[in-house]
Design an enzyme around this catalytic site. Structure first.
Site, PDB file in Angstrom:
ATOM      1  N   GLU A 145       0.777   6.708  -6.788  1.00 56.79           N
ATOM      2  CA  GLU A 145      -0.317   7.678  -6.895  1.00 56.79           C
ATOM      3  C   GLU A 145       0.231   9.105  -6.969  1.00 56.79           C
ATOM      4  O   GLU A 145      -0.254   9.928  -7.757  1.00 56.79           O
ATOM      5  CB  GLU A 145      -1.232   7.517  -5.686  1.00 56.79           C
ATOM      6  CG  GLU A 145      -2.422   8.447  -5.633  1.00 56.79           C
ATOM      7  CD  GLU A 145      -3.200   8.241  -4.343  1.00 56.79           C
ATOM      8  OE1 GLU A 145      -3.124   9.120  -3.464  1.00 56.79           O
ATOM      9  OE2 GLU A 145      -3.860   7.189  -4.209  1.00 56.79           O
TER      10      GLU A 145
ATOM     11  N   LYS B 154       0.833  -1.212   0.000  1.00 50.17           N
ATOM     12  CA  LYS B 154       0.000   0.000   0.000  1.00 50.17           C
ATOM     13  C   LYS B 154       0.865   1.259   0.000  1.00 50.17           C
ATOM     14  O   LYS B 154       0.517   2.265  -0.627  1.00 50.17           O
ATOM     15  CB  LYS B 154      -0.927  -0.006   1.221  1.00 50.17           C
ATOM     16  CG  LYS B 154      -1.824   1.237   1.353  1.00 50.17           C
ATOM     17  CD  LYS B 154      -2.670   1.472   0.099  1.00 50.17           C
ATOM     18  CE  LYS B 154      -3.855   2.385   0.351  1.00 50.17           C
ATOM     19  NZ  LYS B 154      -3.543   3.662   0.979  1.00 50.17           N
TER      20      LYS B 154
END
Length: 300
Positions: free
Chosen positions: A179, A172
């Site tokens: 991102e 993550k």
């Protein structure tokens, strides 16, 4: 299946709602009484404390924490006295993966299993489902499979055990670093198009165009199209960009592993730059040009 939820904010509340709709028994606890009341209105159960939450669940219990990383240790300390051997603690927040490994060791001393679940999807996950990156023992992950299938976009997609404890939050962390890079690329591309005044480009139109069939289509582009359609000039939005911390962890990890990740690193640096209204470095550059070449400087 029944599960306890600690934290009923935007993500935790959405996940609890999705689980209730999926037929699971959900017992939730949050300091925000309105959030707990909302869960009860949906068909869940509200607990008044961590002890009450643990007491309402049948062993072996599963308690999912959706809380800020800084509150996880205290929450674990508050829960462990009321848990028993073979219970499961799940951290679905944005914790640092090394902290998750340490917390798993603490839980193990009490006979409690630990899963770290990197969770992506934002508020839209309530309806579309969440991407779940799971770290932990295979048999413990298998036990929680009905929950993961309900939370994910589909029973057999959008969730996976990626490795042992720590792996979920590590994946993550890298996900969030990527991102940063994607967001920066979109921002730079649209900035260049906005600067090309002679074409008077409709940026909302371009964003919508790219959403269909283009190789750069993505959910982030969907969000860009929505933002530009609502506010084409982005009026009233200051050029100030925060970071959640996961981009920093990603860059630090890359340095420690001697791994070259220039795009993610520069995207993080651009966020830092956005917060400085009068960067000292740029002012020094102007002063140096004046010193060696007699070039004029602007006052400010």
């Amino acid at each position: 299946m029944e599960i306890g939820m600690v934290g009923l904010g935007r993500m935790g509340g959405g996940m609890a709602e999705r689980l209730v709709r999926g037929g699971h028994r959900v017992v939730g606890y949050a300091p925000d009484e309105d959030a707990t009341a909302h869960l009860v209105a949906l068909g869940g159960e509200g607990a008044t404390s961590l002890a009450d939450l643990a007491g309402r669940l049948s062993p072996p219990r599963a308690v999912w924490m959706m809380i800020p990383a800084g509150a996880v240790d205290a929450t674990i300390a508050g829960l462990l006295p009321y848990l028993a051997a073979d219970d499961v603690l799940i951290d679905g927040g944005n914790s640092f993966y090394r902290d998750s490994m340490r917390r798993a060791e603490v839980a193990a001393r009490h006979g409690v299993h630990y899963l770290d679940v990197g969770t992506s999807g934002g508020p839209a996950g309530r309806e579309l489902g969440y991407c779940l990156m799971i770290g932990g023992a295979p048999d413990v992950v298998a036990r929680l499979t009905p929950v993961f299938r309900t939370l994910a976009p589909g029973p057999d997609r959008g969730w996976a055990r990626v490795g042992p404890v720590g792996a979920g939050h590590f994946v993550k962390m890298v996900h969030n670093g990527i991102e940063y890079g994607l967001m920066q690329a979109y921002a730079e591309g649209f900035a260049l198009m906005a600067r090309k005044a002679e074409f008077a480009l409709d940026l909302a139109q371009v964003a919508e165009l790219w959403r269909h069939g283009s190789v750069v289509r993505s959910w982030l582009l969907d969000l860009a199209a929505r933002a530009l359609a609502a506010n084409p000039t982005l009026a009233g939005i200051a050029p100030y960009v925060e970071d959640s911390g996961e981009g920093r962890w990603t860059v630090i990890e890359a340095v420690e592993l001697a791994c070259d990740i220039p795009v993610i690193t520069l995207a993080l640096q651009r966020r830092f730059r956005s917060r400085d209204p009068a960067p000292f470095g740029d002012r020094l550059l102007a002063a140096l040009r004046q010193q060696f070449g007699g070039h004029p400087v602007r006052s400010g």
